[in-house]
Design an enzyme around this catalytic site. Structure first.
Site, PDB file in Angstrom:
ATOM      1  N   CYS A 341       0.947  -1.171  -0.165  1.00 21.64           N
ATOM      2  CA  CYS A 341      -0.042  -0.116  -0.221  1.00 21.64           C
ATOM      3  C   CYS A 341       0.723   1.301  -0.001  1.00 21.64           C
ATOM      4  O   CYS A 341       1.537   1.835  -0.923  1.00 21.64           O
ATOM      5  CB  CYS A 341      -0.935  -0.130   1.011  1.00 21.64           C
ATOM      6  SG  CYS A 341      -2.365   1.016   0.800  1.00 21.64           S
ATOM      7  N   HIS A 433      -3.605  -5.504   1.034  1.00 15.08           N
ATOM      8  CA  HIS A 433      -3.383  -5.882   2.152  1.00 15.08           C
ATOM      9  C   HIS A 433      -4.049  -7.268   2.510  1.00 15.08           C
ATOM     10  O   HIS A 433      -4.941  -7.557   1.605  1.00 15.08           O
ATOM     11  CB  HIS A 433      -4.247  -4.788   3.073  1.00 15.08           C
ATOM     12  CG  HIS A 433      -3.749  -3.452   3.381  1.00 15.08           C
ATOM     13  ND1 HIS A 433      -2.492  -3.205   3.942  1.00 15.08           N
ATOM     14  CD2 HIS A 433      -4.507  -2.086   3.178  1.00 15.08           C
ATOM     15  CE1 HIS A 433      -2.424  -1.632   3.976  1.00 15.08           C
ATOM     16  NE2 HIS A 433      -3.349  -1.128   3.513  1.00 15.08           N
TER      17      HIS A 433
END
Length: 510
Positions: A341, A433
């Protein structure tokens, strides 16, 4: 309406999340249809529900304890800190703006009380019981007027309150008494009693104190939970409790191969979803540690740059501490690096950010051929794909939009078309994630890392991350079943706080 309970605490980190999850798992094992609820959560550890709503990871884990899918109703207000003075406000799973602490507590918070009560009422109309978690302490008298997560929700929904205290910190009797004595008469009448958490030793030595506490307050103690290693669930704000800790403190099988793998995680500012690395630590022979100095990367076989709520700030931090140079050196030597991310974004060539940091054009580390532009609309998704020949799924929470201009694709769809991320040599990046929780993909990735690092490491063929989580939640349910007064808890959830509880002066200041 169904039964309900609010689990409050004498302090932050007293064990509210764990106790809530334990009560939920105990109830569901009794055949009760139960749901968790936290009106307001402040956390950088968040999750995306099936309908694309962002909520706190603790509530997602509590939903798993209930064996149900999490929804936005279970955490209607999520605050995501972006610095010392402001947070992004996520309402019913969607960001609605940035507010300072003064602006939020000065008026916006109190206006949300009706919304959170409506969410709780909807859950209570669907489930047999709703177990609510408070935040911090209910005796934060400076915030009581605008409170929507502790006594505000208890008063609004007429919920009985159980106060949890961490005896391992010391001073638990003073904390119990003081918490109660700082509440108004109207709030005190809902506080049914106490639960002692993290007790070490012979409970019989504690019983005289519990009897005196009952004499002083007129309230019972509903259980004394013993200290147990590795009983945390995904924590809100810190690193002390996660499955990583649970695995490390539990019996773990020895490495399958001849070598271990050492993983260093850069502890960047405003780190988010650090639980991504829990799945690595669940593997026998993988050692995970969090680092903040370049010399700590030297012996690492894999360096992970995790997510962050402040990508540009994290980039500057890496440069200030010399970690940026160490990462560039690793990449040049073909030594593995994984960015997730925000960590993926800062590994790119440059960032255009007029949203998060408002710094405009910022040069990235240049380790991946990626250009990032921050969009005002947040991406919230639960994608699935393939990587390294294995199925993989995860969840996305980011404002940054990545344009990949080279390298190899990382995660693709069934037709081989790139979905996310990229790879150059031994440097990988992805927005997803939770991807490492996919067992087959995790093992394939670790084999790649071991080969690049020159380690004779072999992933265990049978590690199931989902099964480890289930075992952990069952242990929490066992803790409640074996060490709490479950008959009294039943009565409390079904019938509310006992009538005629005495008022303990001085009460809340006017």
């Amino acid at each position: 309406m169904s039964g309900g309970l609010l689990v409050a605490g004498t302090t932050s980190d007293a064990g509210k999340s764990v106790v809530t999850a334990g009560i939920c798992r105990w109830l569901v094992r009794q055949g009760v249809k139960v749901a968790p609820f936290k009106a307001q959560n402040m956390s950088l550890n968040s999750f995306v529900t099936r309908e694309g709503a962002e909520i706190g990871r603790a509530q997602a884990m509590q939903a798993q304890a209930c064996r149900i899918e999490p929804t936005a109703l279970m955490n209607p207000v999520l605050l995501k800190p972006g610095g010392e003075q402001s947070s992004q406000v996520v309402l019913l799973g969607r960001p609605v703006g940035e507010l300072s602490a003064r602006g939020y507590h000065g008026g916006r918070q109190q206006k949300l009380l009706g919304t959170v009560l409506d969410c709780l009422a909807e859950l209570r109309s669907t489930y047999d019981a709703v177990i609510c978690e408070g935040a911090g302490s209910p005796a934060e008298i400076n915030l009581r007027r605008t409170d929507i997560v502790n006594m505000g929700i208890a008063r609004g929904a007429r919920l009985p309150v159980l106060v949890v205290g961490d005896i391992d910190r010391g001073g638990v009797f003073a904390s119990f008494f003081g918490t109660l004595a700082l509440l108004s008469p109207e709030d005190q009448e809902l506080v049914a009693g106490f639960l002692v958490n993290k007790f070490r030793g012979d409970v019989s030595l504690l019983e005289p104190g519990l009897d005196m506490l009952h004499g002083l307050t007129g309230r019972s103690t509903y259980g004394v939970l013993p200290f147990r290693h590795g009983l945390g669930i995904d924590e809100e704000d810190g690193l002390r409790v996660s499955l990583r800790g649970a695995v490390r403190e539990s019996t773990v099988a020895p490495p399958v191969g001849e070598d271990v793998l050492r993983v260093a995680v850069c502890a960047v500012p405003l780190m988010s979803n650090f639980t991504d690395v829990d799945a690595l630590a669940a593997e026998p022979g993988v050692v995970v540690r969090f680092v903040d100095r370049p010399e700590e990367l030297t012996d690492a076989d894999l360096v992970v740059v995790p997510g962050t709520r402040g990508t540009v700030r994290a980039l500057e931090w890496l440069r200030e501490r010399g970690l940026a140079r160490a990462l560039a050196s690793r990449a040049a030597q073909g030594r593995p690096v994984l960015g997730i991310c925000g960590g993926f974004q800062l590994l790119g060539e440059h960032i255009e950010d007029d949203v998060e940091s408002r710094r405009g054009h910022v040069d990235g580390l240049g380790l991946l051929p990626v250009r990032v532009r921050f969009a005002r609309e947040k991406t919230l998704a639960r994608p699935r794909g393939e990587a390294l020949g294995e199925r993989v799924e995860g969840y996305e929470i980011h404002h940054g939009v990545a344009e990949v201009t080279g390298g190899e694709g990382f995660i693709s769809d069934d037709g081989g078309h790139s979905l996310d991320g990229c790879r150059v040599g031994a440097v990988w990046g992805t927005h997803w994630h939770g991807s490492l929780e996919s067992d087959g993909f995790r093992r394939a990735f670790l084999r790649e890392v071991a080969a690049a690092a020159g380690r004779r490491f072999v992933p265990a063929p049978d590690t199931s991350f989902a099964a480890l989580r289930e075992e952990q939640l069952d242990r929490l349910g066992d803790l409640i079943e074996q060490h709490a007064d479950t008959d009294a808890l039943w009565r409390l959830i079904e019938s509310g706080a006992p009538q005629g509880l005495p008022f303990i002066p001085p009460g809340a200041p006017a």
